[in-house]
Enzyme design. Structure first.
Site, PDB file in Angstrom:
ATOM      1  N   HIS A  13       6.012  -0.706   1.972  1.00 21.88           N
ATOM      2  CA  HIS A  13       5.655  -1.542   3.149  1.00 21.88           C
ATOM      3  C   HIS A  13       4.067  -1.588   3.402  1.00 21.88           C
ATOM      4  CE1 HIS A  13       5.837   1.932   6.245  1.00 21.88           C
ATOM      5  NE2 HIS A  13       4.907   2.343   5.284  1.00 21.88           N
ATOM      6  N   CYS A  32      -2.296   3.008   5.856  1.00 18.12           N
ATOM      7  CA  CYS A  32      -0.873   2.400   5.963  1.00 18.12           C
ATOM      8  C   CYS A  32      -1.308   0.717   5.975  1.00 18.12           C
ATOM      9  CB  CYS A  32       0.014   2.656   7.213  1.00 18.12           C
ATOM     10  SG  CYS A  32       0.476   4.427   6.870  1.00 18.12           S
ATOM     11  N   HIS A  38       2.427   0.505  -0.117  1.00 17.85           N
ATOM     12  CA  HIS A  38       2.469   1.846  -0.537  1.00 17.85           C
ATOM     13  C   HIS A  38       4.025   2.068  -0.164  1.00 17.85           C
ATOM     14  CE1 HIS A  38       1.686   2.171   3.609  1.00 17.85           C
ATOM     15  NE2 HIS A  38       2.504   3.356   3.617  1.00 17.85           N
ATOM     16  N   HIS A  40       7.448   4.864   0.440  1.00 21.13           N
ATOM     17  CA  HIS A  40       7.987   6.007   0.524  1.00 21.13           C
ATOM     18  C   HIS A  40       9.494   6.176   0.130  1.00 21.13           C
ATOM     19  CE1 HIS A  40       5.006   6.672   3.745  1.00 21.13           C
ATOM     20  NE2 HIS A  40       5.108   5.252   4.117  1.00 21.13           N
ATOM     21  N   ASP A  78      16.765  -0.848  -0.355  1.00 26.17           N
ATOM     22  CA  ASP A  78      16.177  -0.034  -1.673  1.00 26.17           C
ATOM     23  C   ASP A  78      15.689  -0.819  -2.681  1.00 26.17           C
ATOM     24  OD1 ASP A  78      16.194   2.497  -3.032  1.00 26.17           O
ATOM     25  OD2 ASP A  78      17.882   1.725  -4.072  1.00 26.17           O
ATOM     26  N   HIS A  79      14.440  -0.097  -3.008  1.00 27.51           N
ATOM     27  CA  HIS A  79      13.567  -0.846  -4.302  1.00 27.51           C
ATOM     28  C   HIS A  79      13.251  -2.167  -3.655  1.00 27.51           C
ATOM     29  CE1 HIS A  79      15.026   2.441  -6.382  1.00 27.51           C
ATOM     30  NE2 HIS A  79      14.329   2.051  -7.414  1.00 27.51           N
ATOM     31  N   GLU A 123      10.557   9.540   6.968  1.00 29.14           N
ATOM     32  CA  GLU A 123       9.630   8.828   6.196  1.00 29.14           C
ATOM     33  C   GLU A 123       8.817   9.573   5.205  1.00 29.14           C
ATOM     34  OE1 GLU A 123       7.289   4.678   7.400  1.00 29.14           O
ATOM     35  OE2 GLU A 123       6.175   6.579   7.904  1.00 29.14           O
TER      36      GLU A 123
HETATM   37 NI    NI Z   1       3.754   3.984   5.195  1.00 31.51          NI
END
Ligand code: NI
Length: 134
Positions: A13, A32, A38, A40, A78-79, A123
């Site tokens: 995100h 961010c 990036h 998580h 996911d992914h 997160e």
């Molecule tokens: Ni983040």
């Protein structure tokens, strides 16, 4: 009685507002706001509260809960790049707060209304969020 199913999903995100300047985005969102995104490793706990069924001995069949979570959360996120791949975040910043609220609404719609629903979202190991509809 409360039961829980725990799931993981990996997603990328970026936190930024297109209607803000680069300076303001950097000031508010810091790293961010990295334009190249990036990721998580999110961990989510789905807590379902209800009565134990006298015939089955279950609050909810966890196989069924697992399937609901896979259909509505894991397979959606996911992914994925949450900003680019998920329509929920086309005009909503994919903060953990918004991810957990969107997830709660999806699961609330999929679950029998007789259950109470609470989500917890990690997160990172140290950044934890909880939501039960308000
Ligand atoms: Ni983040």
């Amino acid at each position: 009685m409360k039961v829980c199913r725990r799931v993981n999903f990996n997603a990328a995100h970026r936190l930024y507002r297109p209607d803000w300047s680069d300076e303001k985005n950097n000031e508010v969102f810091g790293k961010c706001n990295n334009p190249n995104f990036h990721g998580h490793n999110y961990v989510m706990e789905v807590w379902v509260e209800g009565k134990v069924d006298s015939e089955t001995g279950y609050v909810i069949d966890l196989k069924i809960l697992k399937q609901i979570i896979n259909d509505h959360i894991v397979n959606e996120f996911d992914h994925k790049n949450l900003n680019l791949d998920c329509e929920e975040f086309e005009s909503l910043i994919p903060t953990a707060e918004n991810i957990i609220a969107v997830s709660w609404k999806k699961l609330r719609n999929a679950l029998d209304p007789k259950y109470r629903l609470k989500l917890k979202l990690w997160e990172t190991e140290n950044n934890i969020f909880e939501y039960s509809g308000e």
